[in-house]
Enzyme design. Structure first.
Site, PDB file in Angstrom:
ATOM      1  N   HIS A  34       1.058  -0.815   0.120  1.00  0.00           N
ATOM      2  CA  HIS A  34      -0.245  -0.193   0.223  1.00  0.00           C
ATOM      3  C   HIS A  34       0.640   1.250  -0.172  1.00  0.00           C
ATOM      4  O   HIS A  34       2.450   0.780   0.326  1.00  0.00           O
ATOM      5  CB  HIS A  34      -0.868   0.062   1.097  1.00  0.00           C
ATOM      6  CG  HIS A  34      -1.437  -1.057   1.427  1.00  0.00           C
ATOM      7  ND1 HIS A  34      -2.983  -1.148   1.108  1.00  0.00           N
ATOM      8  CD2 HIS A  34      -1.358  -1.974   2.287  1.00  0.00           C
ATOM      9  CE1 HIS A  34      -3.558  -2.343   2.315  1.00  0.00           C
ATOM     10  NE2 HIS A  34      -2.896  -3.094   2.505  1.00  0.00           N
ATOM     11  N   GLU A 116       2.720  -0.833   4.533  1.00  0.00           N
ATOM     12  CA  GLU A 116       2.437   0.761   3.815  1.00  0.00           C
ATOM     13  C   GLU A 116       3.610   1.039   3.872  1.00  0.00           C
ATOM     14  O   GLU A 116       4.748   1.675   4.314  1.00  0.00           O
ATOM     15  CB  GLU A 116       1.573   0.936   4.881  1.00  0.00           C
ATOM     16  CG  GLU A 116      -0.133   1.214   5.183  1.00  0.00           C
ATOM     17  CD  GLU A 116      -1.090   1.721   3.995  1.00  0.00           C
ATOM     18  OE1 GLU A 116      -0.557   2.542   4.207  1.00  0.00           O
ATOM     19  OE2 GLU A 116      -1.804   1.634   4.209  1.00  0.00           O
ATOM     20  N   HIS A 155      -2.440  -3.431  -3.638  1.00  0.00           N
ATOM     21  CA  HIS A 155      -3.916  -2.886  -3.363  1.00  0.00           C
ATOM     22  C   HIS A 155      -4.569  -2.602  -4.085  1.00  0.00           C
ATOM     23  O   HIS A 155      -5.687  -3.580  -4.418  1.00  0.00           O
ATOM     24  CB  HIS A 155      -3.757  -1.257  -1.902  1.00  0.00           C
ATOM     25  CG  HIS A 155      -5.075  -1.266  -1.412  1.00  0.00           C
ATOM     26  ND1 HIS A 155      -5.137  -0.432  -0.217  1.00  0.00           N
ATOM     27  CD2 HIS A 155      -6.253  -2.220  -1.075  1.00  0.00           C
ATOM     28  CE1 HIS A 155      -6.647  -0.699   0.314  1.00  0.00           C
ATOM     29  NE2 HIS A 155      -7.124  -2.024  -0.271  1.00  0.00           N
ATOM     30  N   ASP A 165      -3.269   2.067  -5.413  1.00  0.00           N
ATOM     31  CA  ASP A 165      -1.826   2.161  -4.491  1.00  0.00           C
ATOM     32  C   ASP A 165      -1.156   0.895  -5.241  1.00  0.00           C
ATOM     33  O   ASP A 165      -2.277  -0.606  -4.608  1.00  0.00           O
ATOM     34  CB  ASP A 165      -2.044   2.755  -3.279  1.00  0.00           C
ATOM     35  CG  ASP A 165      -3.417   1.984  -2.297  1.00  0.00           C
ATOM     36  OD1 ASP A 165      -3.803   1.666  -2.820  1.00  0.00           O
ATOM     37  OD2 ASP A 165      -2.065   1.655  -1.429  1.00  0.00           O
TER      38      ASP A 165
END
Length: 180
Positions: A34, A116, A155, A165
């Protein structure tokens, strides 16, 4: 990079309340990449930590009024300088994927690890992020036998039409070269 009791030994640890038990704790078979920045396009602050810990002040920025009530998390954040923060142990279900499907299987949070990257879909990620991400993924591959290089997804791959993303600024070839 060592993983001990489902935590990265050398990462900062900020425990998010936004997780629960996996339906099958040993079923860790997907890595989802992500990106996040708060406010959008801004880096190097504590807002991501605050969001993942339900402490984001809705008055801190106009955008925060839209998101402060979300109950979300990821397992790990890789910051622009390459440092890592872990929010959820890998054997627990972080709330990162939302409505999602991978190879015909729904509810990707049940069987995935969410990573992330501090960034945006249109800003290049840093050398340090690629180095740290590849080191992290190699550690995950060594520790969790259900993972493989072929089971790393964006993602946007698991939530097409809903998420974009990590976006066109993410260099997948570079990541796979670093994983060789």
């Amino acid at each position: 990079m060592d993983i001990k009791q489902h935590w990265l030994a050398d990462a900062a640890r900020i425990v998010s309340p936004n997780y629960d038990e996996r339906p099958e704790p040993s079923d860790i078979s997907l890595v989802v990449i992500h990106c996040i920045s708060l406010p959008p396009g801004e880096f190097g602050n504590a807002y991501i930590d605050q969001l993942f810990c339900n402490q984001l002040d809705p008055d801190g920025h106009p955008y925060f009024k839209e998101i402060y009530q979300l109950k979300v998390s990821a397992h790990v954040l890789v910051k622009r300088d390459g440092t890592c923060v872990q929010y959820v142990p890998f054997d627990r279900r972080a709330w990162h994927a939302g409505q999602s499907s991978y190879q015909g299987r729904d509810r990707c949070n049940d069987f995935s690890i969410g990573i992330e990257l501090e960034g945006t879909e249109l800003v290049a990620y840093t050398d340090r992020q690629y180095q740290r991400l590849s080191t992290l993924i190699r550690a995950l591959l060594a520790h969790y036998p259900g993972l493989s290089k072929q089971r790393i997804a964006a993602h946007s791959d698991i939530a097409p039409g809903r998420k974009t993303d990590p976006g066109p600024s993410f260099d997948w070839r570079r990541l796979y070269r670093l994983l060789e």
